[in-house]
Enzyme design. Structure first.
Site, PDB file in Angstrom:
ATOM      1  N   TYR A  91      24.111  47.915  42.522  1.00  0.00           N
ATOM      2  CA  TYR A  91      25.460  48.123  41.972  1.00  0.00           C
ATOM      3  C   TYR A  91      25.911  49.574  42.172  1.00  0.00           C
ATOM      4  CZ  TYR A  91      29.150  47.677  38.353  1.00  0.00           C
ATOM      5  OH  TYR A  91      30.334  47.656  37.654  1.00  0.00           O
ATOM      6  N   ASN A 130      39.267  43.847  42.201  1.00  0.00           N
ATOM      7  CA  ASN A 130      38.565  43.938  40.915  1.00  0.00           C
ATOM      8  C   ASN A 130      37.304  43.088  40.842  1.00  0.00           C
ATOM      9  OD1 ASN A 130      38.497  44.174  37.763  1.00  0.00           O
ATOM     10  ND2 ASN A 130      38.637  41.968  38.156  1.00  0.00           N
ATOM     11  N   ALA A 180      26.874  49.962  45.756  1.00  0.00           N
ATOM     12  CA  ALA A 180      28.149  49.283  46.039  1.00  0.00           C
ATOM     13  C   ALA A 180      29.323  50.085  45.478  1.00  0.00           C
ATOM     14  CB  ALA A 180      28.129  47.880  45.438  1.00  0.00           C
ATOM     15  N   LYS A 181      29.183  50.562  44.248  1.00  0.00           N
ATOM     16  CA  LYS A 181      30.295  51.287  43.631  1.00  0.00           C
ATOM     17  C   LYS A 181      30.461  52.676  44.262  1.00  0.00           C
ATOM     18  CE  LYS A 181      31.865  48.254  40.652  1.00  0.00           C
ATOM     19  NZ  LYS A 181      33.092  47.480  41.008  1.00  0.00           N
TER      20      LYS A 181
HETATM   21  N1  LIG Z   1      33.144  46.034  32.114  1.00  0.00           N
HETATM   22  C1  LIG Z   1      32.784  47.279  32.412  1.00  0.00           C
HETATM   23  O1  LIG Z   1      32.422  48.086  31.531  1.00  0.00           O
HETATM   24  C2  LIG Z   1      32.818  47.754  33.827  1.00  0.00           C
HETATM   25  C3  LIG Z   1      32.377  49.057  34.102  1.00  0.00           C
HETATM   26  C4  LIG Z   1      32.465  49.541  35.400  1.00  0.00           C
HETATM   27  C5  LIG Z   1      33.004  48.730  36.390  1.00  0.00           C
HETATM   28  N2  LIG Z   1      33.402  47.459  36.106  1.00  0.00           N
HETATM   29  C6  LIG Z   1      33.960  46.669  37.182  1.00  0.00           C
HETATM   30  O2  LIG Z   1      35.164  46.061  36.745  1.00  0.00           O
HETATM   31  C7  LIG Z   1      35.373  44.853  37.478  1.00  0.00           C
HETATM   32  C8  LIG Z   1      35.652  43.723  36.516  1.00  0.00           C
HETATM   33  O3  LIG Z   1      34.508  43.552  35.714  1.00  0.00           O
HETATM   34  P1  LIG Z   1      34.496  42.771  34.320  1.00  0.00           P
HETATM   35  O4  LIG Z   1      33.817  43.648  33.365  1.00  0.00           O
HETATM   36  O5  LIG Z   1      35.835  42.230  34.010  1.00  0.00           O
HETATM   37  O6  LIG Z   1      33.471  41.583  34.710  1.00  0.00           O
HETATM   38  P2  LIG Z   1      33.488  40.038  34.397  1.00  0.00           P
HETATM   39  O7  LIG Z   1      32.141  39.532  34.771  1.00  0.00           O
HETATM   40  O8  LIG Z   1      33.977  39.786  33.016  1.00  0.00           O
HETATM   41  O9  LIG Z   1      34.582  39.456  35.425  1.00  0.00           O
HETATM   42  C9  LIG Z   1      34.362  39.496  36.802  1.00  0.00           C
HETATM   43  C10 LIG Z   1      35.173  38.395  37.486  1.00  0.00           C
HETATM   44  O10 LIG Z   1      34.899  38.476  38.906  1.00  0.00           O
HETATM   45  C11 LIG Z   1      34.716  37.152  39.401  1.00  0.00           C
HETATM   46  N3  LIG Z   1      33.896  37.173  40.613  1.00  0.00           N
HETATM   47  C12 LIG Z   1      32.560  37.382  40.726  1.00  0.00           C
HETATM   48  N4  LIG Z   1      32.179  37.285  42.010  1.00  0.00           N
HETATM   49  C13 LIG Z   1      33.312  37.016  42.723  1.00  0.00           C
HETATM   50  C14 LIG Z   1      33.568  36.812  44.103  1.00  0.00           C
HETATM   51  N5  LIG Z   1      32.582  36.836  45.017  1.00  0.00           N
HETATM   52  N6  LIG Z   1      34.840  36.587  44.475  1.00  0.00           N
HETATM   53  C15 LIG Z   1      35.848  36.530  43.567  1.00  0.00           C
HETATM   54  N7  LIG Z   1      35.657  36.679  42.258  1.00  0.00           N
HETATM   55  C16 LIG Z   1      34.401  36.935  41.836  1.00  0.00           C
HETATM   56  C17 LIG Z   1      34.038  36.407  38.252  1.00  0.00           C
HETATM   57  O11 LIG Z   1      34.195  34.985  38.399  1.00  0.00           O
HETATM   58  C18 LIG Z   1      34.765  36.973  37.034  1.00  0.00           C
HETATM   59  O12 LIG Z   1      35.917  36.235  36.704  1.00  0.00           O
HETATM   60  C19 LIG Z   1      34.119  44.666  38.339  1.00  0.00           C
HETATM   61  O13 LIG Z   1      34.350  45.170  39.637  1.00  0.00           O
HETATM   62  C20 LIG Z   1      33.097  45.508  37.629  1.00  0.00           C
HETATM   63  O14 LIG Z   1      32.046  45.916  38.476  1.00  0.00           O
HETATM   64  C21 LIG Z   1      33.321  46.956  34.841  1.00  0.00           C
END
Ligand SMILES: NC(=O)c1ccc[n+]([C@@H]2O[C@H](COP(=O)([O-])OP(=O)(O)OC[C@H]3O[C@@H](n4cnc5c(N)ncnc54)[C@H](O)[C@@H]3O)[C@@H](O)[C@H]2O)c1
Length: 250
Positions: free
Chosen positions: A155, A89, A158-159
């Site tokens: 991004y 994640n 990557a995705k």
């Molecule tokens: N929030 C959205 O709408 C959304 C949409 C599409 C995809 N995503 C994906 O969902 C996942 C979670 O996103 P989120 O919205 O909770 O983001 P967020 O920024 O709230 O949380 C991300 C977490 O990842 C941790 N992190 C960052 N780099 C890291 C690394 N190198 N190693 C370990 N941990 C690391 C951060 O410290 C943080 O706790 C991500 O992969 C994001 O790309 C989120």
């Protein structure tokens, strides 16, 4: 910990979606290894789970570091058992229009998402195969990886790679009893804060979501536990969009 508690590893679980996913697995009785690059935040989520009567441990790990991910898998096995579910994640964004994007910001986003997902998938699969157990790997992708977005070529790349890796590893690991799926969410988390706070940006984005709102992290987390339930047993190689209808394949 009960004898039947499954070990579930969640990366990037110090906040946002990862935190909700960790809490959701813990609430149904799984033993959760909470990991994040920010070890203090991971430890505090594990404490929260334990305070609520659940089972958890925490380990700091930068998912783009091979040594960190190996150490995370080792810690999971020794403290909670062989991972039966591994959630890749962790993520970050470094947006910029492509003609202004620095190469370091391109590389960083690829390292964390793509290399991180590869390393997590590899270490999870190694442990599951060695222990001869069935398992599930859940990746986190995005509509950005399915249809592209403006200002996020790093991004989106990557995705998109994670979507392809999900299918490739699902085909390869099925014969080992390991399923691999991805979830493409839209969630109200710290990552999307700017998008939610800026009225103009938020209005435009919400117009593109048929359900007209951001998902709550807890309702997205329910899709992860579904994939790990008996009801998800015949699902592999899929991208499940939990995004209010933002992306619809034609
Ligand atoms: N929030 C959205 O709408 C959304 C949409 C599409 C995809 N995503 C994906 O969902 C996942 C979670 O996103 P989120 O919205 O909770 O983001 P967020 O920024 O709230 O949380 C991300 C977490 O990842 C941790 N992190 C960052 N780099 C890291 C690394 N190198 N190693 C370990 N941990 C690391 C951060 O410290 C943080 O706790 C991500 O992969 C994001 O790309 C989120």
């Amino acid at each position: 910990m009960s004898d039947t508690a499954r070990c579930v590893v969640v990366t990037g679980a110090g906040q946002g979606l990862g935190r909700s996913v960790a809490m959701a697995f813990a609430a149904q009785g799984d033993a959760v290894m909470v990991s994040d690059i920010d070890g203090a935040r991971a430890a505090s989520v594990a404490d929260e789970i334990i305070a609520a009567g659940g089972t958890a441990a925490s380990a700091p790990a930068d998912v783009s570091s091979e040594l960190d991910v190996i150490a995370l898998a080792d810690a999971a096995v020794s403290q909670l058992g062989v991972p039966r579910v591994w959630v890749n994640n962790a993520g970050l964004t470094r947006p910029a229009m492509l003609h202004k994007m620095e190469v370091d910001d391109f590389d960083l986003v690829l390292q964390v998402h793509t290399r991180g997902t590869f390393l997590g998938t590899r270490e999870a699969a190694r442990r599951m195969i060695a222990a001869d157990v069935d398992g599930l790997i859940i990746n986190v992708t995005s509509s950005a990886g399915l249809q592209g977005t403006i200002g996020q070529i790093n991004y989106s790349a990557a995705k998109g790679a994670i979507t392809a890796m999900t299918k490739s590893s699902a085909k390869e690991l099925a014969r080992r009893g390991i399923r691999v799926n991805a979830i493409a969410p839209v969630a109200a988390t710290p990552m999307t804060e700017k998008l939610r706070v800026d009225e103009k940006l938020a209005g435009r984005f919400l117009d593109s979501i048929p359900l007209g709102r951001f998902g709550e992290p807890d309702e997205i987390a329910a899709a992860f536990t579904f994939l790990a339930s008996d009801g998800g047993a015949y699902v592999t190689g899929q991208v499940l969009c939990v995004d209010g209808g933002l992306y619809m394949a034609s």
